[in-house]
Design a protein around this motif. Structure first.
Motif, PDB file in Angstrom:
ATOM      1  N   THR A  24     -45.533 -11.296  52.184  1.00 25.59           N
ATOM      2  CA  THR A  24     -44.152 -11.090  51.759  1.00 25.59           C
ATOM      3  C   THR A  24     -43.919  -9.632  51.372  1.00 25.59           C
ATOM      4  OG1 THR A  24     -44.055 -13.370  50.959  1.00 25.59           O
ATOM      5  CG2 THR A  24     -42.355 -11.867  50.162  1.00 25.59           C
ATOM      6  N   ALA A  25     -44.895  -9.034  50.720  1.00 27.63           N
ATOM      7  CA  ALA A  25     -44.759  -7.624  50.339  1.00 27.63           C
ATOM      8  C   ALA A  25     -44.520  -6.752  51.559  1.00 27.63           C
ATOM      9  CB  ALA A  25     -46.009  -7.161  49.590  1.00 27.63           C
ATOM     10  N   ARG A  26     -45.290  -6.977  52.615  1.00 26.72           N
ATOM     11  CA  ARG A  26     -45.131  -6.168  53.830  1.00 26.72           C
ATOM     12  C   ARG A  26     -43.748  -6.376  54.442  1.00 26.72           C
ATOM     13  NH1 ARG A  26     -45.333  -1.567  56.105  1.00 26.72           N
ATOM     14  NH2 ARG A  26     -45.927  -1.519  58.299  1.00 26.72           N
ATOM     15  N   LEU A  27     -43.269  -7.612  54.444  1.00 28.21           N
ATOM     16  CA  LEU A  27     -41.934  -7.885  54.987  1.00 28.21           C
ATOM     17  C   LEU A  27     -40.859  -7.138  54.205  1.00 28.21           C
ATOM     18  CD1 LEU A  27     -42.114 -11.727  55.719  1.00 28.21           C
ATOM     19  CD2 LEU A  27     -41.997  -9.881  57.403  1.00 28.21           C
ATOM     20  N   THR A  28     -40.988  -7.112  52.892  1.00 29.56           N
ATOM     21  CA  THR A  28     -39.964  -6.432  52.089  1.00 29.56           C
ATOM     22  C   THR A  28     -40.009  -4.926  52.301  1.00 29.56           C
ATOM     23  OG1 THR A  28     -41.348  -6.178  50.088  1.00 29.56           O
ATOM     24  CG2 THR A  28     -40.105  -8.233  50.328  1.00 29.56           C
ATOM     25  N   ILE A  29     -41.211  -4.368  52.458  1.00 31.36           N
ATOM     26  CA  ILE A  29     -41.330  -2.932  52.712  1.00 31.36           C
ATOM     27  C   ILE A  29     -40.696  -2.577  54.054  1.00 31.36           C
ATOM     28  CG2 ILE A  29     -42.967  -1.052  53.133  1.00 31.36           C
ATOM     29  CD1 ILE A  29     -44.867  -2.540  51.137  1.00 31.36           C
TER      30      ILE A  29
END
Length: 220
Positions: free
Chosen positions: A85-90
């Motif tokens: 999820t972190a990568r998607l938000t970045i």
């Protein structure tokens, strides 16, 4: 370096708006009202349906480059539970990532891309584990479990920890948290609840101004 610049800007801003909602459209509108009121750091939580759409829209509308610009704001993601999820938000445009708890993979992912990450902590163990992974700011959550006096107590053995309480911070106690040594504070439902009940979104801008005024008076 951008990461260090963003961390300093969040510290200088002092107040982070933690926004939830039923749709990207609602969150974008609420964010705009908060920014108009002077809160320049926006955390869009991943509990919002299609939250990355809201992050992308806001990231295109605002920029963190120049604090003096009319479109200045820092857009980040909250309630990030895992590295995927972190990568998607970045990729969606988030410039910082906030988690409610400690997740090693999320911290390492954000460090890999030089994105400020703020994991949640409840215990000293959580804080030390975050520091060992190079975390710059630790989210004390839920903040309403503590009084502001917890910050100097924690900073006794851990003076290097930058602590941001979130949950339970309001206009009545913001000055206590800042004077106690909080890096910044996260504001949740107190910013938006009156506006949502009444349908008058102008109240969000008014409450945002009150928070910023309280922060500036405390720092003066």
């Amino acid at each position: 370096m951008k990461k260090l610049r963003l961390i300093q800007q969040i510290h200088d801003a002092g107040v982070v708006a933690v926004l939830r909602g039923d749709s990207p459209e609602e969150v974008v509108e609420v964010a705009q009202r908060a920014i108009e009121g002077g809160i320049k750091v926006i955390e869009v939580t991943m509990t919002v349906p299609f939250a990355t759409e809201a992050i992308t829209r806001l990231a295109k509308m605002y920029s963190s480059e120049d604090p003096q610009a009319d479109n200045y704001a820092i857009i980040g993601a909250g309630t990030v539970l895992d590295s995927e999820t972190a990568r998607l938000t970045i990729l969606a445009g988030a410039e910082f990532v906030v988690s409610p708890g400690f997740d090693r993979d999320t911290i390492m992912l954000c460090n890999r891309y030089r994105v400020p990450v703020m994991p949640g902590a409840v215990t000293v163990h959580d804080i030390v584990a975050s520091l060992e992974l190079g975390v710059d700011v630790i989210k004390l959550f839920p903040g309403n479990l503590y009084s502001p006096s917890v910050i100097p107590s924690l900073k006794g053995p851990l003076p290097q920890a930058n602590i941001m309480p979130t949950g339970g911070v309001n206009l009545d106690n913001l000055h206590e948290w800042i004077k106690a040594g909080a890096f910044a504070v996260g504001i949740g439902s107190d910013l938006t609840k009156d506006a949502m009940k009444s349908g008058n979104l102008d109240l969000i801008s008014e409450k945002a101004r009150a928070y910023i005024d309280a922060f500036k008076k405390t720092k003066a």
